[in-house]
Design an enzyme around this catalytic site. Sequence first.
Site, short mmCIF file in Angstrom:
data_model
loop_
_atom_site.label_atom_id
_atom_site.label_comp_id
_atom_site.label_asym_id
_atom_site.label_seq_id
_atom_site.Cartn_x
_atom_site.Cartn_y
_atom_site.Cartn_z
N CYS A 1 1.05 -1.57 -0.35
CA CYS A 1 0.13 0.06 0.23
C CYS A 1 0.83 1.19 -0.08
CB CYS A 1 -0.69 0.20 1.36
SG CYS A 1 -2.09 1.25 1.30
N CYS B 1 -0.36 3.84 2.24
CA CYS B 1 -0.32 4.01 3.42
C CYS B 1 1.24 4.79 3.99
CB CYS B 1 -0.41 2.27 4.09
SG CYS B 1 -2.20 1.78 3.33
N ASP B 2 2.12 3.88 3.51
CA ASP B 2 3.47 3.75 3.42
C ASP B 2 4.50 4.23 2.74
OD1 ASP B 2 2.90 2.01 5.85
OD2 ASP B 2 2.77 0.13 4.39
#
Lengths: 309, 309
Positions: free
Chosen positions: A135, A138-139
């Site tokens: 992701c 997200c990251d």
Amino acid sequence: MADTDYDLVIMGSGPAGLTAGLYAARARMKVAIYEKSLPGGQVLTTDWIENYPGFPEGISGTELTQRMTDQVRHFGLDIQSDEVLSADLSGGVKEIQLSEKTVRTHSLIIATGASPRKLGIPGEDRFFGKGISSCATCDGPFCRDKVVAAVGGGDTAVQESVYLTRFAKKVYLIHRRDEFRAEKILQERAMASDKIEILLDTVVTGVNGLTHLESIHTRNLKSGENAKLAVDAFFVWIGILPNTEFLGDAAEPERDEYGFIRTNERMETSVPGVFAVGDVRSTPLRQITTAVGDAAIAAASAEHYVVNL
Amino acid sequence: MADTDYDLVIMGSGPAGLTAGLYAARARMKVAIYEKSLPGGQVLTTDWIENYPGFPEGISGTELTQRMTDQVRHFGLDIQSDEVLSADLSGGVKEIQLSEKTVRTHSLIIATGASPRKLGIPGEDRFFGKGISSCATCDGPFCRDKVVAAVGGGDTAVQESVYLTRFAKKVYLIHRRDEFRAEKILQERAMASDKIEILLDTVVTGVNGLTHLESIHTRNLKSGENAKLAVDAFFVWIGILPNTEFLGDAAEPERDEYGFIRTNERMETSVPGVFAVGDVRSTPLRQITTAVGDAAIAAASAEHYVVNL
């Protein structure tokens, strides 16, 4: 109304299942949550979460799960450890086959999530959620001025690699074939970036590190040459699979071309009384935020459905 | 790409606006949030929130707002205190008219929320969010074994009064006319409940209490008789209005019959580059959970829109 064990059965206890449980328990529905492994779902394998609103410094996946689980328990609902083997959704009363019993319910919320497809290489499981991610939203922001690698050949891999250049100083984009499957315009953007180094005909054979991810091993399939790339993070974009094994090859509820369950905005599937939420749903984005939003709607829809039976 | 001040302007800083800001800031978009009063939106007037996942004991509206605001600031994005007076959304570049300047942006997320219509009676503002509520899903569970009153004549008022009987020991359902507007089946359910006492031709004239809500005053419009009802909570269901004044009587973006902005599942409105999220959106449920879910999707959609310009 027919006699059942429950008004509502919820399958899965990631953020989607737990939120559906929270809303249903507060609404005093007769509800059960079944989870085949541990509560938390994919969140549990996530080291650090910065984009769930309410936690200014971020929160670990385990702690967020614990807090959500405690909140559900606070309203008298416990998570039952059992696997749904199959479900007969054809009648007004749904029959849910668990490992040792069958339960009957008026409504069902499917919150079983999805699983990123893995490479199946040494070190992958150990570093998943701790250096390996699927992701970028997200990251990616954790990769400021870092060197990262990404693997895959489709739209997601190419597009998200370009997105990673907002943060990373270098992105290796690795694909086992000699050309990408991704849209041409996405490929052009990747090729135009001086931060992206494209490695075609190349597979990743292993992941290494002591306390954190330090490098990946690659092999060029044409030359047979092996290499070691020092990277701080590794993104695997080779597909994501909905967790719908319990449906077998049933035609209903209707799914999209990738197998994700289709719903309308009320989270209603093609089967009356059956709702789908979170990652298992056919949806434009898979996040904790979207999972909890879906779940609140589904719980309200299920409540409304049961009241009107 | 045309020259602008921002990639993205977000209007409103309730949970929807703050979450959109969080995602956009993490994605390193050039983004601004404008708020005409205080960050938090309706949440700020909510005493205690039990159904936002992650806070097992619940959390106050002010604290949740503070935490979400801190989280946005953590990524370098501040909330600007300014009012959007109008917006010219007709061109590729959107022009946002603030109190003393105009800013140009490629995309816009409308997160201005909605306002429950109020009765305009003494005590109402003081107890709103602290005894007076417009959300049964949120506040019904606090009414276990309590006596509550509800006012309104439409579907929401009648349906939610029935829902409240799951918790309350008695519900006064008060309506100023001699019959309800609500669907017949909903009325039948309300009449069938021995916990509901229906007061027609009756208006609420005031709300009283020392440290918490203790009673309401009513007047029967036919007999002219005044009464005082001891209640622990009071639900006002006389409508909810989208906060879209800045749109004036513009035909776009398209709105539903109640004035809420229509979107598809990507939160796209009928105007390219303009997105709507949270309470201002035409949506089946208005909760913090759904607001944050909408917002994450809209930020991703806006990012995608701007990259493809």
